[in-house]
Design a protein around this motif. Structure first.
Motif, PDB file in Angstrom:
ATOM      1  N   SER A 121     -46.130 -15.128  20.055  1.00  0.00           N
ATOM      2  CA  SER A 121     -46.175 -15.869  18.785  1.00  0.00           C
ATOM      3  C   SER A 121     -45.423 -17.188  18.916  1.00  0.00           C
ATOM      4  O   SER A 121     -45.793 -18.200  18.304  1.00  0.00           O
ATOM      5  CB  SER A 121     -45.583 -15.024  17.650  1.00  0.00           C
ATOM      6  N   THR A 122     -44.371 -17.194  19.738  1.00  0.00           N
ATOM      7  CA  THR A 122     -43.649 -18.436  20.020  1.00  0.00           C
ATOM      8  C   THR A 122     -44.526 -19.408  20.798  1.00  0.00           C
ATOM      9  O   THR A 122     -44.600 -20.601  20.480  1.00  0.00           O
ATOM     10  CB  THR A 122     -42.380 -18.138  20.830  1.00  0.00           C
ATOM     11  N   LEU A 123     -45.222 -18.889  21.835  1.00  0.00           N
ATOM     12  CA  LEU A 123     -46.102 -19.734  22.633  1.00  0.00           C
ATOM     13  C   LEU A 123     -47.311 -20.208  21.830  1.00  0.00           C
ATOM     14  O   LEU A 123     -47.894 -21.247  22.142  1.00  0.00           O
ATOM     15  CB  LEU A 123     -46.567 -18.968  23.876  1.00  0.00           C
ATOM     16  N   PHE A 124     -47.692 -19.451  20.782  1.00  0.00           N
ATOM     17  CA  PHE A 124     -48.783 -19.854  19.901  1.00  0.00           C
ATOM     18  C   PHE A 124     -48.310 -20.797  18.799  1.00  0.00           C
ATOM     19  O   PHE A 124     -49.036 -21.046  17.836  1.00  0.00           O
ATOM     20  CB  PHE A 124     -49.426 -18.630  19.247  1.00  0.00           C
ATOM     21  N   SER A 125     -47.069 -21.292  18.918  1.00  0.00           N
ATOM     22  CA  SER A 125     -46.479 -22.252  17.958  1.00  0.00           C
ATOM     23  C   SER A 125     -46.197 -21.629  16.599  1.00  0.00           C
ATOM     24  O   SER A 125     -46.342 -22.277  15.554  1.00  0.00           O
ATOM     25  CB  SER A 125     -47.393 -23.479  17.784  1.00  0.00           C
ATOM     26  N   ILE A 173     -46.775  -8.332   4.745  1.00  0.00           N
ATOM     27  CA  ILE A 173     -45.617  -9.186   5.038  1.00  0.00           C
ATOM     28  C   ILE A 173     -45.821 -10.574   4.440  1.00  0.00           C
ATOM     29  O   ILE A 173     -44.900 -11.156   3.869  1.00  0.00           O
ATOM     30  CB  ILE A 173     -45.389  -9.270   6.562  1.00  0.00           C
ATOM     31  N   HIS A 174     -47.024 -11.098   4.582  1.00  0.00           N
ATOM     32  CA  HIS A 174     -47.328 -12.410   4.013  1.00  0.00           C
ATOM     33  C   HIS A 174     -47.141 -12.403   2.498  1.00  0.00           C
ATOM     34  O   HIS A 174     -46.618 -13.367   1.921  1.00  0.00           O
ATOM     35  CB  HIS A 174     -48.769 -12.796   4.361  1.00  0.00           C
ATOM     36  N   HIS A 175     -47.534 -11.318   1.854  1.00  0.00           N
ATOM     37  CA  HIS A 175     -47.468 -11.232   0.385  1.00  0.00           C
ATOM     38  C   HIS A 175     -46.032 -11.134  -0.115  1.00  0.00           C
ATOM     39  O   HIS A 175     -45.671 -11.784  -1.115  1.00  0.00           O
ATOM     40  CB  HIS A 175     -48.265 -10.005  -0.081  1.00  0.00           C
ATOM     41  N   TYR A 176     -45.205 -10.363   0.564  1.00  0.00           N
ATOM     42  CA  TYR A 176     -43.856 -10.115   0.077  1.00  0.00           C
ATOM     43  C   TYR A 176     -42.804 -11.063   0.661  1.00  0.00           C
ATOM     44  O   TYR A 176     -41.633 -10.996   0.288  1.00  0.00           O
ATOM     45  CB  TYR A 176     -43.438  -8.674   0.366  1.00  0.00           C
ATOM     46  N   SER A 177     -43.209 -11.931   1.575  1.00  0.00           N
ATOM     47  CA  SER A 177     -42.261 -12.890   2.146  1.00  0.00           C
ATOM     48  C   SER A 177     -42.583 -14.278   1.618  1.00  0.00           C
ATOM     49  O   SER A 177     -43.434 -14.455   0.744  1.00  0.00           O
ATOM     50  CB  SER A 177     -42.348 -12.873   3.683  1.00  0.00           C
ATOM     51  N   SER A 178     -41.923 -15.255   2.185  1.00  0.00           N
ATOM     52  CA  SER A 178     -42.192 -16.637   1.784  1.00  0.00           C
ATOM     53  C   SER A 178     -43.492 -17.152   2.393  1.00  0.00           C
ATOM     54  O   SER A 178     -43.858 -18.300   2.188  1.00  0.00           O
ATOM     55  CB  SER A 178     -41.025 -17.539   2.212  1.00  0.00           C
ATOM     56  N   GLY A 179     -44.179 -16.299   3.148  1.00  0.00           N
ATOM     57  CA  GLY A 179     -45.469 -16.673   3.723  1.00  0.00           C
ATOM     58  C   GLY A 179     -45.404 -16.781   5.230  1.00  0.00           C
ATOM     59  O   GLY A 179     -44.470 -17.354   5.784  1.00  0.00           O
ATOM     60  N   ILE A 180     -46.396 -16.200   5.913  1.00  0.00           N
ATOM     61  CA  ILE A 180     -46.502 -16.286   7.359  1.00  0.00           C
ATOM     62  C   ILE A 180     -47.934 -16.646   7.731  1.00  0.00           C
ATOM     63  O   ILE A 180     -48.845 -16.564   6.898  1.00  0.00           O
ATOM     64  CB  ILE A 180     -46.125 -14.949   8.049  1.00  0.00           C
ATOM     65  N   ASN A 181     -48.115 -17.050   8.953  1.00  0.00           N
ATOM     66  CA  ASN A 181     -49.464 -17.248   9.487  1.00  0.00           C
ATOM     67  C   ASN A 181     -49.934 -15.871   9.960  1.00  0.00           C
ATOM     68  O   ASN A 181     -49.780 -15.516  11.124  1.00  0.00           O
ATOM     69  CB  ASN A 181     -49.433 -18.252  10.636  1.00  0.00           C
ATOM     70  N   TYR A 182     -50.505 -15.081   9.031  1.00  0.00           N
ATOM     71  CA  TYR A 182     -50.787 -13.692   9.349  1.00  0.00           C
ATOM     72  C   TYR A 182     -51.873 -13.536  10.419  1.00  0.00           C
ATOM     73  O   TYR A 182     -51.932 -12.515  11.098  1.00  0.00           O
ATOM     74  CB  TYR A 182     -51.143 -12.894   8.087  1.00  0.00           C
ATOM     75  N   VAL A 183     -52.715 -14.546  10.602  1.00  0.00           N
ATOM     76  CA  VAL A 183     -53.713 -14.490  11.672  1.00  0.00           C
ATOM     77  C   VAL A 183     -53.015 -14.575  13.030  1.00  0.00           C
ATOM     78  O   VAL A 183     -53.282 -13.786  13.946  1.00  0.00           O
ATOM     79  CB  VAL A 183     -54.744 -15.629  11.516  1.00  0.00           C
ATOM     80  N   LEU A 184     -52.099 -15.521  13.170  1.00  0.00           N
ATOM     81  CA  LEU A 184     -51.327 -15.675  14.412  1.00  0.00           C
ATOM     82  C   LEU A 184     -50.460 -14.444  14.659  1.00  0.00           C
ATOM     83  O   LEU A 184     -50.371 -13.959  15.795  1.00  0.00           O
ATOM     84  CB  LEU A 184     -50.479 -16.936  14.320  1.00  0.00           C
ATOM     85  N   VAL A 185     -49.830 -13.937  13.607  1.00  0.00           N
ATOM     86  CA  VAL A 185     -48.922 -12.808  13.742  1.00  0.00           C
ATOM     87  C   VAL A 185     -49.676 -11.551  14.163  1.00  0.00           C
ATOM     88  O   VAL A 185     -49.235 -10.809  15.054  1.00  0.00           O
ATOM     89  CB  VAL A 185     -48.176 -12.580  12.410  1.00  0.00           C
ATOM     90  N   ALA A 186     -50.831 -11.304  13.542  1.00  0.00           N
ATOM     91  CA  ALA A 186     -51.621 -10.124  13.901  1.00  0.00           C
ATOM     92  C   ALA A 186     -52.114 -10.210  15.348  1.00  0.00           C
ATOM     93  O   ALA A 186     -52.073  -9.228  16.097  1.00  0.00           O
ATOM     94  CB  ALA A 186     -52.798  -9.973  12.940  1.00  0.00           C
ATOM     95  N   LEU A 187     -52.564 -11.387  15.750  1.00  0.00           N
ATOM     96  CA  LEU A 187     -53.022 -11.586  17.125  1.00  0.00           C
ATOM     97  C   LEU A 187     -51.883 -11.339  18.114  1.00  0.00           C
ATOM     98  O   LEU A 187     -52.067 -10.671  19.144  1.00  0.00           O
ATOM     99  CB  LEU A 187     -53.570 -13.000  17.292  1.00  0.00           C
ATOM    100  N   SER A 188     -50.698 -11.850  17.811  1.00  0.00           N
ATOM    101  CA  SER A 188     -49.549 -11.667  18.697  1.00  0.00           C
ATOM    102  C   SER A 188     -49.133 -10.202  18.769  1.00  0.00           C
ATOM    103  O   SER A 188     -48.784  -9.693  19.836  1.00  0.00           O
ATOM    104  CB  SER A 188     -48.376 -12.520  18.206  1.00  0.00           C
ATOM    105  N   GLY A 189     -49.179  -9.524  17.628  1.00  0.00           N
ATOM    106  CA  GLY A 189     -48.795  -8.112  17.608  1.00  0.00           C
ATOM    107  C   GLY A 189     -49.725  -7.232  18.414  1.00  0.00           C
ATOM    108  O   GLY A 189     -49.319  -6.188  18.934  1.00  0.00           O
TER     109      GLY A 189
END
Length: 393
Positions: A121-125, A173-189
């Motif tokens: 996820s770090t390498l994916f910016s 996580i995206h809904h209950y946090s301040s927002g994440i790039n859930y597409v990037l996060v799911a791919l990284s996971g």
């Protein structure tokens, strides 16, 4: 002994063309005549000549990459060639090679999944929250993968089920946090389960005229991609129904110093996932560092897929030099570096786009993934021209 060696090598994740070439070298060294034909799930061996020829077939599991096993087999063959051990000792050692595997505890393997997810996820910016979220989802993926290893029937649904759960959790996580790039996060996971290396190996087998093995391996890798993308699409659907249809948030990327730190930590995680020896951490780190630095450097002058081509040549050459100096398999340095280049994420994104009816984007991503896979395969073959490999492993 020959059948035991070939089976152990196959189940350590070695491509068919390398396995066949390595076994042919062993046949010649010990003055045997015969041939080996390797497939992803079976090996056929014909030993002897004329009426004395005997044909054997052994069924193998589709092996995960196991660098530790490859090194141990290589060490046994070296000792046998140098008359350090006799043939009986070699046979006994090969027979019990599985008992000598690097035994990392289950919790450490699961943790490694999380670290690799955070590193990618770090390498994916990704941003800081993206990295933390990817780490947690990588842990979830690791738990499913470890559980699937213990239960046969569950192992067949690990890919779609873990992708579905990761998709739901990313939306949550995206809904209950301040927002994440859930597409990037799911791919990284899910990155460890994405068969990008399998696609690349299949392309290399096809390019070296191993048509049956390459076609079978490619079909298997594409099937896993379909299962993962279907599971993730289902997870997104359930997540949006539960938490609302929200657009993902583009975060500020982590600083450069953290990316370099992530490379070091990810190298340690790959050591665990590939069951390598702790003594080989430095070489795995060097391989990943070469791949990352080479990609960034070649990006100044080239575009894809030629960036992957040039970087693959660099990694293949470095691996062959390492093999000549240390007498160890070149795979130890080549496989971790290639992992950063493989087009698995592109293929995954292409299928995900098609599931959301974005056909044009999906086709373009699939074509790009195929080009990158071909470029890596050509780069690995070209690297062998600059520095011929000492061994075929």
């Amino acid at each position: 002994m020959l059948i035991s060696i070939s089976k152990a090598i196959a189940e350590a994740g070695t491509p068919s063309h390398r396995l066949e070439a390595y076994m042919q070298v062993i046949l010649e060294k010990f003055n045997f005549s015969g041939q080996f034909v390797a497939f992803p799930t079976a090996i056929i061996a014909s030993i002897g000549e004329g009426d004395a020829q005997r044909t054997y077939m052994v069924k193998t599991k589709v092996g995960q990459i196991n660098l530790g096993t490859l090194q141990r087999i290589n060490g046994v063959i070296n000792d046998l060639e140098n008359n350090v051990i006799n043939i009986d000792t070699a046979i006994e050692t090969i027979r019990h090679i599985k008992d000598q595997e690097s035994k990392y505890p289950g919790w450490l393997v699961v943790l490694a999944f999380g670290i690799v997810g955070a590193g990618f996820s770090t390498l994916f910016s990704g941003g800081w929250l993206d990295v933390l979220s990817a780490f947690c989802l990588g842990i979830v993926t690791g738990i499913f993968a470890r559980t699937g290893d213990k239960y046969f029937h569950l192992s067949h649904v690990v890919a779609p089920f873990s992708a579905m759960v990761v998709g739901i959790l990313a939306i949550m996580i995206h809904h209950y946090s301040s927002g994440i790039n859930y597409v990037l996060v799911a791919l990284s996971g899910l990155i460890v389960l994405i068969p990008g290396l399998g696609i690349t190996i299949a392309m290399r087998e096809l390019s070296t005229d191993h048509l049956v093995s390459g076609s079978g391996r490619l079909a298997g890798a594409v099937t896993v991609l379909f299962l993962l993308s279907f599971g993730l699409a289902l997870g997104y659907l359930i997540g949006h129904r539960l938490f609302g249809d929200e657009a993902f948030t583009q975060s500020t990327p982590t600083p450069d110093w953290f990316r370099y730190l992530a490379i070091v930590i990810t190298s340690l995680a790959f050591t665990v996932i590939f069951k390598a020896r702790l003594a080989d951490v430095f070489w795995i780190f060097l391989s990943i560092a070469l791949a990352y630095t080479g990609s960034k450097l070649f990006k100044l002058w080239l575009d894809q897929p030629f960036i992957s081509l040039a970087t693959a040549v660099l990694i293949a050459t470095a691996g062959n030099v390492y093999s000549r100096i240390t007498d160890n398999p070149a795979s130890l340095m080549q496989i971790p570096g290639i992992i950063l280049l493989v087009p698995g994420s592109m293929g995954f994104n292409s299928l995900t786009a098609m599931y959301t009816h974005d056909t044009i984007t999906g086709v373009q991503a699939a074509f790009s993934a195929a080009l990158v896979a071909v470029a890596i395969s050509v780069g690995l073959l070209a690297g062998n021209l600059f520095v011929p490999p000492k061994k075929d492993l």
